[in-house]
Design an enzyme around this catalytic site. Structure first.
Site, short mmCIF file in Angstrom:
data_model
loop_
_atom_site.label_atom_id
_atom_site.label_comp_id
_atom_site.label_asym_id
_atom_site.label_seq_id
_atom_site.Cartn_x
_atom_site.Cartn_y
_atom_site.Cartn_z
N ASP A 1 0.70 -1.19 -0.07
CA ASP A 1 -0.13 0.14 0.05
C ASP A 1 0.94 1.05 -0.01
OD1 ASP A 1 -2.34 1.34 0.06
OD2 ASP A 1 -2.73 1.34 2.27
N HIS B 1 2.82 3.60 -8.76
CA HIS B 1 2.81 1.92 -8.78
C HIS B 1 4.30 1.88 -9.58
CE1 HIS B 1 -1.16 2.06 -7.82
NE2 HIS B 1 -1.70 2.91 -8.54
N GLU C 1 -11.95 -5.00 -5.18
CA GLU C 1 -12.52 -3.72 -5.14
C GLU C 1 -11.79 -2.59 -6.12
OE1 GLU C 1 -11.78 -5.93 -2.56
OE2 GLU C 1 -14.11 -6.20 -2.49
N ARG D 1 -11.32 2.04 -9.43
CA ARG D 1 -10.43 2.68 -9.82
C ARG D 1 -10.74 3.42 -11.22
NH1 ARG D 1 -5.08 2.47 -6.12
NH2 ARG D 1 -6.27 1.66 -4.51
N LEU E 1 11.52 -19.95 -3.80
CA LEU E 1 10.39 -19.19 -3.19
C LEU E 1 8.97 -19.28 -4.02
CD1 LEU E 1 9.38 -16.86 -1.26
CD2 LEU E 1 9.85 -15.39 -3.34
N ARG F 1 -5.80 -1.65 8.69
CA ARG F 1 -6.98 -2.51 7.95
C ARG F 1 -6.53 -4.07 7.35
NH1 ARG F 1 -8.44 2.74 6.26
NH2 ARG F 1 -7.21 2.55 4.19
N GLU G 1 0.87 -13.11 12.62
CA GLU G 1 1.51 -11.60 13.26
C GLU G 1 1.36 -10.49 12.42
OE1 GLU G 1 2.40 -11.53 16.70
OE2 GLU G 1 1.64 -13.68 16.78
C1 FPP Z 1 -2.01 0.12 -3.22
O1 FPP Z 1 -1.58 1.39 -3.25
C2 FPP Z 1 -1.51 -0.78 -4.28
C3 FPP Z 1 -2.05 -1.37 -5.61
C4 FPP Z 1 -3.60 -1.27 -5.37
C5 FPP Z 1 -1.47 -2.05 -6.35
C6 FPP Z 1 -0.06 -2.72 -5.94
C7 FPP Z 1 0.54 -2.67 -7.28
C8 FPP Z 1 2.17 -2.62 -7.32
C9 FPP Z 1 3.04 -2.67 -6.18
C10 FPP Z 1 2.72 -2.79 -8.72
C11 FPP Z 1 2.30 -3.62 -9.76
C12 FPP Z 1 2.23 -5.13 -9.37
C13 FPP Z 1 2.95 -5.98 -9.95
C14 FPP Z 1 2.42 -7.51 -9.52
C15 FPP Z 1 3.75 -5.92 -10.99
P1 FPP Z 1 -2.53 2.64 -3.39
O2 FPP Z 1 -2.51 2.86 -4.94
O3 FPP Z 1 -3.87 2.11 -3.16
O4 FPP Z 1 -1.84 3.52 -2.71
P2 FPP Z 1 -2.64 4.77 -1.72
O5 FPP Z 1 -3.47 4.18 -0.80
O6 FPP Z 1 -1.54 5.78 -1.35
O7 FPP Z 1 -3.50 5.34 -2.96
#
Ligand code: FPP
Length: 266
Positions: free
Chosen positions: A43, A60, A90, A94, A154, A217, A230
């Site tokens: 996140d 991202h 969910e 976006r 892994l 959360r 944990e």
């Molecule tokens: C949440 O941050 C993150 C996501 C919804 C996507 C996670 C994706 C990546 C780390 C990169 C792509 C993944 C792969 C497997 C290549 P957010 O954007 O909701 O952050 P915010 O809460 O600050 O808005």
């Protein structure tokens, strides 16, 4: 250009000061008590980018670098399983542009990284309702799954179009279908039967859940599997998350007393 911007922030925020701490933590870790399964809610990408005046997509993309580093670190530590929350059921809410970017990044990550992942013995295991993902994403996932099928290192569970409730719904449907066919009696349904119908069937539940970016959360992640996990929470945003943070989380985990509802014999 973008690489330069990212490089600038990297030097600013992680730098060498983490190196010494990582070394110290690595020395201190009890290799016989490493978590067998780590789960991460990646996140903070959007906020990380917006705080720097960049569009969310930059966050991202920077988050992919963190993923690369953490997969490598888990692999080197010989952690058996890493589950990362990459796209939730969910997240379709976006803007379409952001959904497209996330899917493009997934395809790019798999295509670019598959050789390196295979060299490190990583097995790619996507989990979620994968059939609803765009065709290109499904194809890239199939390629990565097929290529890495026999790897022994892994296991990287990529949670995509994943929801904890959806996973339980899918498990219940599959159990109900077997009951209807007379293959299973209702009285035979127990924790084990349910666990074996989840996307993570055959895997131990996570020992450690890491959530960066400051929120407290679960966000519909691994609802069944996190029963005795944990939690390790940090305000560090996912794009800034590096192996030193992973090592801090594991170090903290090793100091926890896990009782699983029972008592520790003194
Ligand atoms: C949440 O941050 C993150 C996501 C919804 C996507 C996670 C994706 C990546 C780390 C990169 C792509 C993944 C792969 C497997 C290549 P957010 O954007 O909701 O952050 P915010 O809460 O600050 O808005």
């Amino acid at each position: 250009m973008f690489g330069k911007i990212l490089g600038f922030w990297r030097r600013e925020e992680s730098g060498d000061q983490h190196g010494a701490e990582a070394k110290r933590l690595l020395k201190k870790l009890d290799r016989s008590r490493l978590p067998k399964h780590i789960a991460i809610i990646m996140d903070g990408n959007g906020r990380w980018a917006q705080r720097r005046g960049f569009p969310r997509a930059y966050g991202h993309r920077a988050g992919v670098e963190s993923l690369r580093d953490i997969v490598k670190a888990c692999s080197e530590l010989q952690i058996p399983i890493l589950t990362v929350y990459a796209f939730s059921t969910e997240n379709w809410k976006r803007p379409q542009e952001e959904v497209d970017i996330l899917m493009d990044l997934l395809v790019e990550y798999l295509n670019k990284e598959i050789d390196e992942l295979c060299r490190s013995g990583v097995r790619i295991n996507p989990i979620g309702r994968l059939g609803d993902l765009p065709r290109q994403a499904q194809d890239a996932l199939k390629m990565a799954t097929d290529c890495s099928r026999n790897n022994k290192g892994l296991i990287l569970n990529l949670a995509l179009n994943y929801g904890g409730r959806t996973e339980i719904v899918d498990a219940v449907r599959s159990i109900a279908a077997d009951v209807e066919k007379g293959l299973l009696r209702p009285g035979e349904i127990d924790d084990k039967v349910i666990s074996e119908r989840l996307y993570t069937a055959g895997q131990p539940d996570p020992d450690l859940l890491i959530r960066p970016a400051g929120d407290f959360r679960i966000s519909n992640f691994l609802l069944w599997q996190l029963a005795y996990t944990e939690f390790w929470l940090t305000p560090v945003m996912w794009p800034d998350f590096r192996r030193v943070h992973l090592l801090r989380a594991i170090d903290d985990f090793q100091r926890r007393e896990r009782r699983f509802g029972g008592l520790i014999k003194k």
